[in-house]
Design a protein around this motif. Structure first.
Motif, PDB file in Angstrom:
ATOM      1  N   ALA A  38      22.875   3.375  36.412  1.00 46.70           N
ATOM      2  CA  ALA A  38      21.990   2.820  35.364  1.00 46.70           C
ATOM      3  C   ALA A  38      21.796   3.811  34.067  1.00 46.70           C
ATOM      4  CB  ALA A  38      20.733   2.029  35.763  1.00 46.70           C
ATOM      5  N   THR A  39      21.776   5.098  34.726  1.00 49.15           N
ATOM      6  CA  THR A  39      21.404   5.924  33.489  1.00 49.15           C
ATOM      7  C   THR A  39      22.682   6.991  33.236  1.00 49.15           C
ATOM      8  OG1 THR A  39      20.507   7.330  35.022  1.00 49.15           O
ATOM      9  CG2 THR A  39      19.075   6.098  34.073  1.00 49.15           C
ATOM     10  N   ASN A  86      10.866   1.919  38.160  1.00 50.68           N
ATOM     11  CA  ASN A  86       9.920   3.057  37.415  1.00 50.68           C
ATOM     12  C   ASN A  86      10.825   4.543  37.586  1.00 50.68           C
ATOM     13  OD1 ASN A  86       7.814   3.068  35.686  1.00 50.68           O
ATOM     14  ND2 ASN A  86       6.336   3.894  37.481  1.00 50.68           N
ATOM     15  N   VAL A  87      11.348   4.665  38.650  1.00 44.78           N
ATOM     16  CA  VAL A  87      12.109   5.908  38.757  1.00 44.78           C
ATOM     17  C   VAL A  87      13.408   5.999  37.902  1.00 44.78           C
ATOM     18  CG1 VAL A  87      13.460   7.430  40.423  1.00 44.78           C
ATOM     19  CG2 VAL A  87      11.313   6.488  41.074  1.00 44.78           C
ATOM     20  N   THR A  88      14.216   4.850  38.078  1.00 48.67           N
ATOM     21  CA  THR A  88      15.267   4.750  36.950  1.00 48.67           C
ATOM     22  C   THR A  88      14.908   4.606  35.609  1.00 48.67           C
ATOM     23  OG1 THR A  88      16.300   3.086  38.621  1.00 48.67           O
ATOM     24  CG2 THR A  88      17.198   3.108  36.417  1.00 48.67           C
ATOM     25  N   LEU A  89      13.949   4.105  35.282  1.00 45.01           N
ATOM     26  CA  LEU A  89      13.313   4.511  33.826  1.00 45.01           C
ATOM     27  C   LEU A  89      13.066   5.867  33.523  1.00 45.01           C
ATOM     28  CD1 LEU A  89      12.914   2.762  31.077  1.00 45.01           C
ATOM     29  CD2 LEU A  89      10.483   2.296  32.196  1.00 45.01           C
ATOM     30  N   THR A 274      18.566  -0.255  26.819  1.00 47.58           N
ATOM     31  CA  THR A 274      18.554   0.170  28.367  1.00 47.58           C
ATOM     32  C   THR A 274      17.524  -0.158  28.903  1.00 47.58           C
ATOM     33  OG1 THR A 274      19.827   2.103  27.660  1.00 47.58           O
ATOM     34  CG2 THR A 274      18.812   2.138  29.602  1.00 47.58           C
ATOM     35  N   TYR A 275      16.351  -0.269  28.250  1.00 49.08           N
ATOM     36  CA  TYR A 275      14.948  -0.465  28.730  1.00 49.08           C
ATOM     37  C   TYR A 275      14.789  -1.819  29.118  1.00 49.08           C
ATOM     38  CZ  TYR A 275      10.006  -1.691  28.392  1.00 49.08           C
ATOM     39  OH  TYR A 275       8.630  -2.162  28.513  1.00 49.08           O
ATOM     40  N   THR A 276      15.274  -2.660  28.269  1.00 50.74           N
ATOM     41  CA  THR A 276      15.375  -4.140  28.674  1.00 50.74           C
ATOM     42  C   THR A 276      16.274  -4.385  29.994  1.00 50.74           C
ATOM     43  OG1 THR A 276      14.941  -4.895  26.675  1.00 50.74           O
ATOM     44  CG2 THR A 276      15.789  -6.395  27.972  1.00 50.74           C
ATOM     45  N   LYS A 277      17.186  -3.924  30.024  1.00 50.28           N
ATOM     46  CA  LYS A 277      18.183  -3.924  31.098  1.00 50.28           C
ATOM     47  C   LYS A 277      17.649  -3.358  32.550  1.00 50.28           C
ATOM     48  CE  LYS A 277      23.243  -3.197  32.634  1.00 50.28           C
ATOM     49  NZ  LYS A 277      22.666  -3.033  33.946  1.00 50.28           N
ATOM     50  N   ILE A 278      17.035  -2.318  32.477  1.00 50.33           N
ATOM     51  CA  ILE A 278      16.356  -1.773  33.557  1.00 50.33           C
ATOM     52  C   ILE A 278      15.383  -2.776  34.173  1.00 50.33           C
ATOM     53  CG2 ILE A 278      15.003   0.091  34.483  1.00 50.33           C
ATOM     54  CD1 ILE A 278      16.711   1.995  32.753  1.00 50.33           C
TER      55      ILE A 278
END
Length: 299
Positions: A38-39, A86-89, A274-278
């Motif tokens: 995702a990142t 939360n880790v992905t973000l 990206t924020y919304t997708k995660i």
């Protein structure tokens, strides 16, 4: 190593006994620094990078403290590395800052001291932004979560009438430090038995206490309680609705340059989607916010 999900009944007790599920050290060590799918495609935001303190920018890494025991927000994968939305973000924030995330798994209540001591650059562990915590650190708010109780399936528990019950919580959470003391005082003032608070180092243990009958109910942040209910199948049910909504914030040293850099990185993630997708991929988009406010907690 902690169990990844809450296990039903007797199996849960056996798993807890075998795995030694409590963080007994101040810091368990670093998790992986590899970007998640995702990142992996996130490009650094030059405006955010320009706000970084020189020492962090030169190091090329963002050292992040977390207590990986709070699924689905942050927990350990099969290899013992931090994972969860939360880790992905937080990984995405590091990418926006042109830095490699270096995760340090630590007890929840040691993360802020380690930030103030310079061991960690940032805390990412479902921290509720409170006025008391703002005295020692800064928060970059990125999510709204409430408190939600859960009890065994078929058992009615009213959080507003819980005097004399046993309620499990994770140590150091707002449910432990704020909610339970206030409820205990209310019971005492009314001449009723106080709530018996059972404190655990990890949320899995707090949930299992209800599953195996050691506690009458649990109290945790709403996304965590909902994930616990799902993980236990038919064992648990929500007790009422969520309440006391408050912001989660990424934690940085008080009045540091990093605070502004992280804020810019979060807002960049919001702007590019990206924020919304995660959050959507994790099923927690209901708590999304529109801007990254610094120290927005009001209680």
């Amino acid at each position: 190593m902690k169990i990844r999900v809450v296990l039903p009944a007797v199996a849960a007790v056996a798993a807890l006994a075998l795995t030694g599920c409590v963080n007994n050290s101040d810091s368990e060590g670093a998790g992986g620094g590899t970007k998640t799918p995702a990142t992996s495609d996130i490009k650094a935001d030059s405006a955010a990078v320009a706000l970084l303190p020189k020492d962090i920018k030169d190091s090329g890494k963002l050292i992040i403290g977390t207590d990986a025991s709070y699924p689905p927000n942050e927990y350990k994968d099969a290899n013992g590395n931090p994972t969860g939305w939360n880790v992905t973000l937080a990984d995405a924030i590091a990418a926006k800052l042109g830095l490699k995330p270096e995760w340090q798994v630590s007890k929840f209540d040691s993360i802020i001291p380690n930030i103030n001591g310079g061991k960690f650059n940032m805390g990412s562990s479902s921290f509720t932004d409170t006025l008391e915590r703002q005295k020692s650190v800064d928060f970059i708010d990125y999510y709204q979560a409430g408190t939600l109780w859960a009890a065994p399936k078929g058992k009615t528990v009213n959080p507003e009438d819980a005097c004399g019950l046993k309620v499990s919580v994770q140590s150091g959470t707002v449910q432990d430090t704020d909610e339970m003391p206030a409820r205990q005082k209310a019971c005492k003032d009314a001449g009723k038995p106080e709530i018996q608070v059972l404190k655990f180092d990890g949320q899995e243990e707090a949930t299992n206490a209800v599953v195996v009958g050691k506690a009458d109910a649990l109290s945790a942040d709403s996304p965590v309680t909902l994930a616990a209910i799902k993980a236990t199948g038919d064992s648990l049910q929500a007790s009422g609705e969520s309440f006391d909504n408050a912001p989660y914030g990424f934690v940085t040293a008080k009045d540091s340059e990093l605070t502004k850099a992280v804020q810019a990185a979060v807002e960049s993630l919001m702007k590019d989607g990206t924020y919304t997708k995660i959050l959507t991929d994790a099923g927690v988009e209901a708590g999304a916010v529109k801007e990254a406010v610094i120290n927005g907690g009001k209680s």
